[in-house]
Design a protein around this motif. Sequence first.
Motif, PDB file in Angstrom:
ATOM      1  N   ASP A 106      39.758  15.805  -4.690  1.00  0.00           N
ATOM      2  CA  ASP A 106      39.049  16.674  -5.492  1.00  0.00           C
ATOM      3  C   ASP A 106      38.265  15.836  -6.311  1.00  0.00           C
ATOM      4  O   ASP A 106      38.688  14.655  -7.009  1.00  0.00           O
ATOM      5  CB  ASP A 106      40.602  16.892  -6.403  1.00  0.00           C
ATOM      6  N   SER A 107      37.123  16.417  -6.363  1.00  0.00           N
ATOM      7  CA  SER A 107      35.913  15.602  -7.246  1.00  0.00           C
ATOM      8  C   SER A 107      36.081  15.316  -8.515  1.00  0.00           C
ATOM      9  O   SER A 107      35.693  14.468  -9.385  1.00  0.00           O
ATOM     10  CB  SER A 107      34.661  16.381  -7.091  1.00  0.00           C
ATOM     11  N   ASP A 108      37.229  16.020  -9.179  1.00  0.00           N
ATOM     12  CA  ASP A 108      37.359  15.863 -10.661  1.00  0.00           C
ATOM     13  C   ASP A 108      38.702  14.735 -10.601  1.00  0.00           C
ATOM     14  O   ASP A 108      38.992  14.022 -11.882  1.00  0.00           O
ATOM     15  CB  ASP A 108      38.141  16.927 -11.424  1.00  0.00           C
ATOM     16  N   LYS A 109      39.253  14.429  -9.598  1.00  0.00           N
ATOM     17  CA  LYS A 109      40.133  13.242  -9.513  1.00  0.00           C
ATOM     18  C   LYS A 109      39.760  11.994  -8.989  1.00  0.00           C
ATOM     19  O   LYS A 109      40.037  10.895  -9.149  1.00  0.00           O
ATOM     20  CB  LYS A 109      41.425  13.792  -8.982  1.00  0.00           C
ATOM     21  N   ALA A 110      39.056  12.294  -7.918  1.00  0.00           N
ATOM     22  CA  ALA A 110      38.574  11.404  -6.865  1.00  0.00           C
ATOM     23  C   ALA A 110      37.266  10.408  -7.627  1.00  0.00           C
ATOM     24  O   ALA A 110      36.311  10.418  -7.185  1.00  0.00           O
ATOM     25  CB  ALA A 110      38.045  11.580  -5.462  1.00  0.00           C
ATOM     26  N   ILE A 111      37.474   9.923  -8.717  1.00  0.00           N
ATOM     27  CA  ILE A 111      36.667   9.190  -9.707  1.00  0.00           C
ATOM     28  C   ILE A 111      36.966   7.590  -9.542  1.00  0.00           C
ATOM     29  O   ILE A 111      38.077   7.264  -9.614  1.00  0.00           O
ATOM     30  CB  ILE A 111      36.759   9.672 -11.157  1.00  0.00           C
ATOM     31  N   PHE A 112      35.943   6.981  -9.637  1.00  0.00           N
ATOM     32  CA  PHE A 112      36.252   5.309  -9.252  1.00  0.00           C
ATOM     33  C   PHE A 112      37.089   4.830 -10.455  1.00  0.00           C
ATOM     34  O   PHE A 112      37.623   3.951 -10.151  1.00  0.00           O
ATOM     35  CB  PHE A 112      34.876   4.767  -9.133  1.00  0.00           C
ATOM     36  N   THR A 113      36.978   5.363 -11.527  1.00  0.00           N
ATOM     37  CA  THR A 113      37.705   4.882 -12.474  1.00  0.00           C
ATOM     38  C   THR A 113      39.377   4.907 -12.417  1.00  0.00           C
ATOM     39  O   THR A 113      40.164   4.187 -12.802  1.00  0.00           O
ATOM     40  CB  THR A 113      37.536   5.386 -13.899  1.00  0.00           C
ATOM     41  N   ASN A 114      39.704   5.914 -11.481  1.00  0.00           N
ATOM     42  CA  ASN A 114      41.237   6.184 -10.798  1.00  0.00           C
ATOM     43  C   ASN A 114      41.478   5.223  -9.917  1.00  0.00           C
ATOM     44  O   ASN A 114      42.544   5.378  -9.304  1.00  0.00           O
ATOM     45  CB  ASN A 114      41.334   7.637 -10.560  1.00  0.00           C
ATOM     46  N   VAL A 115      40.494   4.305  -9.375  1.00  0.00           N
ATOM     47  CA  VAL A 115      41.004   3.352  -8.184  1.00  0.00           C
ATOM     48  C   VAL A 115      41.866   2.225  -8.963  1.00  0.00           C
ATOM     49  O   VAL A 115      41.713   1.928  -9.960  1.00  0.00           O
ATOM     50  CB  VAL A 115      39.745   2.710  -7.662  1.00  0.00           C
ATOM     51  N   SER A 116      42.916   2.207  -8.195  1.00  0.00           N
ATOM     52  CA  SER A 116      43.900   1.050  -8.588  1.00  0.00           C
ATOM     53  C   SER A 116      43.613  -0.392  -7.797  1.00  0.00           C
ATOM     54  O   SER A 116      43.702  -0.409  -6.547  1.00  0.00           O
ATOM     55  CB  SER A 116      45.529   1.398  -8.025  1.00  0.00           C
ATOM     56  N   VAL A 117      43.490  -1.186  -8.560  1.00  0.00           N
ATOM     57  CA  VAL A 117      43.103  -2.645  -7.872  1.00  0.00           C
ATOM     58  C   VAL A 117      44.140  -3.820  -8.135  1.00  0.00           C
ATOM     59  O   VAL A 117      44.177  -4.809  -8.049  1.00  0.00           O
ATOM     60  CB  VAL A 117      41.877  -3.296  -8.549  1.00  0.00           C
ATOM     61  N   GLU A 118      45.344  -3.042  -8.598  1.00  0.00           N
ATOM     62  CA  GLU A 118      46.723  -3.901  -8.581  1.00  0.00           C
ATOM     63  C   GLU A 118      47.312  -4.143  -7.360  1.00  0.00           C
ATOM     64  O   GLU A 118      46.856  -3.631  -6.254  1.00  0.00           O
ATOM     65  CB  GLU A 118      47.980  -3.205  -9.551  1.00  0.00           C
ATOM     66  N   ALA A 119      47.702  -5.678  -7.207  1.00  0.00           N
ATOM     67  CA  ALA A 119      48.312  -6.033  -5.763  1.00  0.00           C
ATOM     68  C   ALA A 119      49.817  -6.520  -6.247  1.00  0.00           C
ATOM     69  O   ALA A 119      50.232  -6.642  -7.317  1.00  0.00           O
ATOM     70  CB  ALA A 119      47.243  -7.055  -5.470  1.00  0.00           C
ATOM     71  N   VAL A 120      50.392  -6.442  -5.031  1.00  0.00           N
ATOM     72  CA  VAL A 120      51.651  -7.012  -4.997  1.00  0.00           C
ATOM     73  C   VAL A 120      51.869  -7.788  -3.746  1.00  0.00           C
ATOM     74  O   VAL A 120      51.594  -7.263  -2.749  1.00  0.00           O
ATOM     75  CB  VAL A 120      52.561  -5.639  -4.905  1.00  0.00           C
ATOM     76  N   ILE A 121      52.397  -9.131  -3.998  1.00  0.00           N
ATOM     77  CA  ILE A 121      52.393 -10.100  -2.976  1.00  0.00           C
ATOM     78  C   ILE A 121      53.940 -10.672  -2.831  1.00  0.00           C
ATOM     79  O   ILE A 121      54.747 -10.418  -3.575  1.00  0.00           O
ATOM     80  CB  ILE A 121      51.468 -11.030  -3.173  1.00  0.00           C
ATOM     81  N   GLY A 122      54.093 -11.559  -1.961  1.00  0.00           N
ATOM     82  CA  GLY A 122      55.099 -12.262  -1.629  1.00  0.00           C
ATOM     83  C   GLY A 122      56.335 -11.645  -0.680  1.00  0.00           C
ATOM     84  O   GLY A 122      55.875 -10.340  -0.350  1.00  0.00           O
ATOM     85  N   LYS A 123      56.971 -12.405  -0.353  1.00  0.00           N
ATOM     86  CA  LYS A 123      57.988 -11.951   0.897  1.00  0.00           C
ATOM     87  C   LYS A 123      58.968 -10.815   0.473  1.00  0.00           C
ATOM     88  O   LYS A 123      59.011  -9.788   1.291  1.00  0.00           O
ATOM     89  CB  LYS A 123      58.858 -13.087   1.322  1.00  0.00           C
ATOM     90  N   ASN A 124      59.242 -10.617  -0.657  1.00  0.00           N
ATOM     91  CA  ASN A 124      59.952  -9.557  -1.304  1.00  0.00           C
ATOM     92  C   ASN A 124      59.095  -8.429  -1.926  1.00  0.00           C
ATOM     93  O   ASN A 124      59.628  -7.381  -2.507  1.00  0.00           O
ATOM     94  CB  ASN A 124      60.977  -9.965  -2.050  1.00  0.00           C
TER      95      ASN A 124
END
Length: 542
Positions: A106-124
């Motif tokens: 959806d062009s009204d939702k697929a905007i770069f500001t809605n990209v998530s750059v959060e990461a989750v790491i670690g064995k758990n």
Amino acid sequence: MLFLFTGQNFTKGVNMSYSKINSSSATLTKNLYGDNISPFSGMCATCIEGCLGLCEIGKSSYRGSETIYPQPFGNITAASQKDYPIDYSHFNIMGTAFGTHGIEEDSDKAIFTNVSVEAVIGKNKDLKLKLPFVIPGLGSTDIARKNWEGLAIGSAISGVILTIGENVCGIDPDSKFDGNGKILNSPELKRRVALYKNWQQKGYGGIVVQANVEDSRFGVLEYAIKELGVEIVELKWGQGAKDIGGEIKISNLDRAIEIKKRGYIVLPDPLDPDVQKAFKHGDFKEFERHSRVGMVNKEDFLSAVENLRKAGAKYVFLKTGAYRPVDLAKAIKFSSEAGIDLLTIDGAGGGTGMSPWRMMNEWGIPTVYIQCLANKYAKALADKGEYVPDLAIAGGFVLEDQIFKGLALGAPYFKLVGMARSPITACMVGKTIADKIKSGDIPKSIEKYGNDLESIFVEVTELKKEFKDRINEIPGSAIGLFSYFKRLEQGLKQLMGGARKFALKYIDRNDIASLTNEAASISGIPYIMNLDKEEVDKILNS
């Protein structure tokens, strides 16, 4: 039209080698005749008697081993000048006009500001970051100590991982040790840990304490866990800038003697009466402090990881350098068996506070090459159903395009990118500009933006909104780092949005293409002219 070919570098009308030899701003040397040099030796084509010795050879003739290191120590960071055959510029990011990953089409939702750059790491998978960055070990060098306030506060409020590097306790003049040489108290390590923890936001990021040979003998990691409440510790096998132990310079004789007595290698020997006399006379200005090289074996490594967990470490990391392929394979295999949470691999040439200059340019596996090898080794383990720890790649990353390419080239195993020199640069510039504003001595190039923090640092408004009463506690160095990371955040989101990847987990190797056949051969990333070939043929022949 003439094209000369040397070492796989095509240069129009110029014979060019990969290395810059015998002169560099890093060692404060230059050739008398500028670019009129012998390309294989770096010497001036004609060396004339009467020259004062401006080049590496000449300066070495009167300053000796002092010329080995980038200068001036404590006020600079340095990185290799070698022009490696393949780097991240030999890949381009691929976009698409079709579909999305991680968000509705959806062009009204697929905007770069809605990209998530959060990461989750670690064995758990429970260590969360606002950005996929780790700042690798910044230890006992003066440049790290002087800029720690900005690094700690800036990285904490940005939600990234910051690593306290090797030898901090051993170099702290106020450290106290017991009769067995174990650390009892280090005010400097306390300061570094507390600065980060006091500004950490909602559990994002983390402060890491790293240990080399001397740190392990001092019991630094156990002290950090039990006395300072550190949850993340890192064992260190090496770094990309050098294949020997950590180094600094010491400009005080009493300090050199103290550090020598703590068990470090100090050159020249400050306990030698003749050396003391020469130093007092001014024959030389600084001592060199060197760490020992580690002697790794599988059993000791597995035991060390287990002991750190028993001591209370919640996460255990490993940092390794640009060693030969078999060492890299061992690092990944041993880390798999130990079940560590993150392995950071540091490619050759990236950066340092102090390393032998020629070593930095001429040893080790460069970043792209070592990442390609690591990805292959990780896949070999994964294909057998073995655990692969999350990986981070370091070695010369500074801007969002390199970050995207690093994550894509290493997908799906590389989850973070390591950066150290560029965060220090952001801190130093932020500190300098804040000081200029305070003194009223704002340069014309900066004054065009305004004459106060709010008008010059564009992110101050956001910081004021978030931190309200604490805004005056945030130094210019931290504002500089926060602002730099905000730029990287938006730039990375834009690149990901263009690739239609709306979360980091969707970035894969298909998001980049090789610009040369050589880049394709070492990486397995298709040459750009062969990209999508099967799909293209189906479309055109349907």
